[in-house]
Design a protein around this motif. Structure first.
Motif, mmCIF file in Angstrom:
data_model
loop_
_atom_site.group_PDB
_atom_site.id
_atom_site.type_symbol
_atom_site.label_atom_id
_atom_site.label_comp_id
_atom_site.label_asym_id
_atom_site.label_seq_id
_atom_site.Cartn_x
_atom_site.Cartn_y
_atom_site.Cartn_z
ATOM 1 N N GLN A 16 1.075 12.281 -2.966
ATOM 2 C CA GLN A 16 1.025 11.377 -2.156
ATOM 3 C C GLN A 16 1.494 11.507 -0.723
ATOM 4 O O GLN A 16 1.001 10.964 0.293
ATOM 5 C CB GLN A 16 1.475 9.981 -2.965
ATOM 6 C CG GLN A 16 0.989 8.729 -2.333
ATOM 7 C CD GLN A 16 1.736 8.021 -1.169
ATOM 8 O OE1 GLN A 16 2.818 8.407 -0.840
ATOM 9 N NE2 GLN A 16 1.101 7.328 -0.545
ATOM 10 N N SER A 62 -0.756 10.935 2.460
ATOM 11 C CA SER A 62 -0.729 9.873 3.422
ATOM 12 C C SER A 62 -0.410 10.662 4.855
ATOM 13 O O SER A 62 -0.474 10.049 5.950
ATOM 14 C CB SER A 62 0.857 9.243 2.949
ATOM 15 O OG SER A 62 1.783 10.367 3.039
ATOM 16 N N GLY A 112 -2.308 4.594 -7.171
ATOM 17 C CA GLY A 112 -0.963 4.718 -6.582
ATOM 18 C C GLY A 112 0.233 5.107 -7.763
ATOM 19 O O GLY A 112 -0.220 5.035 -8.983
ATOM 20 N N SER A 114 0.991 -1.117 -0.116
ATOM 21 C CA SER A 114 -0.059 0.026 0.015
ATOM 22 C C SER A 114 0.706 1.277 0.096
ATOM 23 O O SER A 114 0.443 2.274 -0.026
ATOM 24 C CB SER A 114 -0.941 0.026 1.131
ATOM 25 O OG SER A 114 0.102 -0.169 2.296
ATOM 26 N N LYS A 137 0.219 4.627 -2.324
ATOM 27 C CA LYS A 137 -1.033 4.590 -2.728
ATOM 28 C C LYS A 137 -1.970 6.050 -2.177
ATOM 29 O O LYS A 137 -1.482 6.429 -1.311
ATOM 30 C CB LYS A 137 -1.856 3.522 -1.995
ATOM 31 C CG LYS A 137 -1.568 2.091 -2.425
ATOM 32 C CD LYS A 137 -2.304 1.726 -3.764
ATOM 33 C CE LYS A 137 -1.679 0.326 -4.170
ATOM 34 N NZ LYS A 137 -1.797 -0.012 -5.757
#
Ligand code: NOJ
Length: 489
Positions: A427, A431, A487, A42, A45
């Protein structure tokens, strides 16, 4: 060191993703070669449901400049004035999206985008700028919206992407006149009322920071004016006022639950180094360097520093206007291309701009300096400073030379490099919990790049303007991979 089989798979997976994107592009279908996507974890992603999209704007793609009752916009006039655009380019035909929109929706579908950001031509809907609407003009957008929905793509509509009806320029001096702000609200309310049964997200205005500055101060965009400071600051004020009045009009007229925001190319202040003092300086710089647009919209007042610097040339405004300008928004859209590096210093304002040294890399457009961290810091600032809970990257992308190879394909490895690096930073933001809900890549296809005409290409699809053939570039393949994985590829 012992490397487990799983670690090994991870390493190989990461090391070969680039190669898999390339082989997909060159792909002979039906080979057994399996991309190693499945082996990715992950890491890298994006959040579930992340809205991957692409963007265009009416004057840049539609063509059909005199069809179905459309009257000239300031860009028709400007582009037809000798010497204003490279090679005298105009948007008369451009990519002919007006007639080819169904084909273009298929391009989107092939990419796998979930959403599409387009803009509406004001002078199609109100040929006189205000007054009597033109149903035929609106009809094009009805058809486009229906086609998008039929293909499972969510429409996001921008109400102003620079193509002001010429008649409003002639009558009121365009955005220099308050009447234009009011006419904009009227057009925005009407259009949202008609489309909001199917369009859930509206952007009022695209890039104050470009059309006002380039069009009314520097004069290299329509309407080509170089106003003196007091008149210019008033024009800035009328642009944000137009936004605020439009927000109110849309709220009053659109279907309940319609979401309203804007798409601003705010200056993205990136701390030169990520230390607390430079981060603090970049945060303050974000407020001050965007004082005339984003900050007054978010905070309902011009900063003291902005008013002090403007002095006697400061805009004239009322409290009621500031209230309208700062009407609450449902989301914030930011167009992000390039960073502005900021460092802390001992001055009163507490920050200093660090200019790009001559060797700083840029894409083929000389202004497009490559600073992927902008895609991290932009949304982070908007969230931290103003508390925005729903953020979209309403534009990001780059210009490349895009010369077709002997096999007819366009191997735009520079754009691939640009996108990969920028998206890594986006990302990073998601995140860390920065609430970015979607990303619109500029642009779906090559198009009319304003004063640069057709010389600088920003598309994921190469357009042969003689035949109108669209060909996906390598970057289109990259984007498709990214969307499919949700992703990085
Ligand atoms: C931002 C503008 O909104 C768009 O119209 C333009 O083509 C891109 N930047 C690239 O310059």
């Amino acid at each position: 060191m012992k490397v487990s089989r799983r670690d090994f798979a991870k390493i190989i997976g990461t090391a070969t993703v680039g190669a898999s994107a390339v082989s997909a592009f060159g792909a002979e279908k039906g080979t057994n070669e399996q991309p190693l996507i499945q082996q990715q974890t992950s890491a890298g992603k994006f959040p579930n449901g992340f809205l991957w999209g692409s963007a265009t704007a009416s004057y840049q793609v539609e063509g059909a400049f005199d069809k179905d009752g459309r009257t000239p916009s300031i860009w028709d006039t400007f582009s037809k004035t000798p010497g204003k655009t490279v090679n005298g380019a105009t948007g008369d035909v451009s990519t002919d999206h007006y007639n080819r929109y169904k084909e273009d929706v298929q391009l989107m579908k092939n990419l796998g985008v979930k959403t599409y950001r387009f803009s509406i031509s004001w002078s199609r809907v109100f040929p006189d700028g205000t007054g009597k609407p033109n149903p035929k003009g609106l009809d094009f957008y009805n058809k486009l919206v229906d086609e998008l929905l039929k293909n499972g793509i969510q429409p996001f509509a921008t109400l102003y992407h620079w193509d002001l009806p010429q008649i409003l320029q002639d009558k009121y001096g365009g955005w220099e006149g308050r009447e234009t702000s009011e006419a904009f609200a009227n057009y925005a309310g009407y259009t949202a009322e008609k489309l909001s049964d199917r369009v859930n997200h509206f952007f009022t205005i695209n890039e104050f920071g470009a059309f006002v500055e380039l069009g009314y101060r520097i004069g290299i965009h329509a309407p080509g004016l170089t106003l003196p400071p007091a008149r210019f600051n008033q024009t800035r004020h009328h642009a944000v006022l137009g936004h605020g009045l439009a927000v109110q009009a849309i709220r009053a007229k659109a279907k309940k639950g319609t979401k309203i925001g804007l798409a601003e190319n705010m200056t993205i202040c990136v701390p030169v180094i990520e230390t607390p003092e430079h981060i603090k300086a970049a945060t303050e710089a974000t407020r001050q360097m965007n004082a005339q647009y984003m900050t007054v919209i978010q905070e309902g007042k011009y900063t003291d520093l902005y008013l002090k610097k403007a002095g006697k040339d400061a805009p004239k405004f009322t409290d009621a206007e500031l209230k309208a300008i700062s009407s609450p928004l449902d989301f914030v859209g930011i167009n992000i291309y390039t960073p502005q590096y900021i460092r802390a210093d001992g001055s009163e304002q507490g920050f200093a701009v660090v200019p790009h040294p001559p060797s700083f890399p840029h894409m083929i457009s000389p202004w497009l300096f490559v600073g992927p961290e902008a895609l991290y810091w932009g949304p982070r600032h908007v969230n931290k400073i103003w508390g925005a809970k729903e953020i979209y990257i309403t534009e990001n992308g780059c210009s490349s030379s895009d010369i077709p190879a002997a096999d007819g394909k366009v191997y735009d490895t520079d754009r691939v490099m640009y996108l990969r690096n920028y998206l890594m930073h986006l990302q990073r933001a998601t995140s860390e919990g920065v609430p970015v809900k979607g990303y619109f890549l500029w642009s779906l296809m090559d198009n009319f790049e304003w004063a640069d005409g057709y010389t600088n290409r920003f598309g994921l699809h190469y357009v042969d303007y003689k035949t109108q053939k669209r060909t996906p570039k390598l970057s289109a393949e990259l984007y498709r991979e990214i969307i499919a994985r949700n992703g990085l590829a």
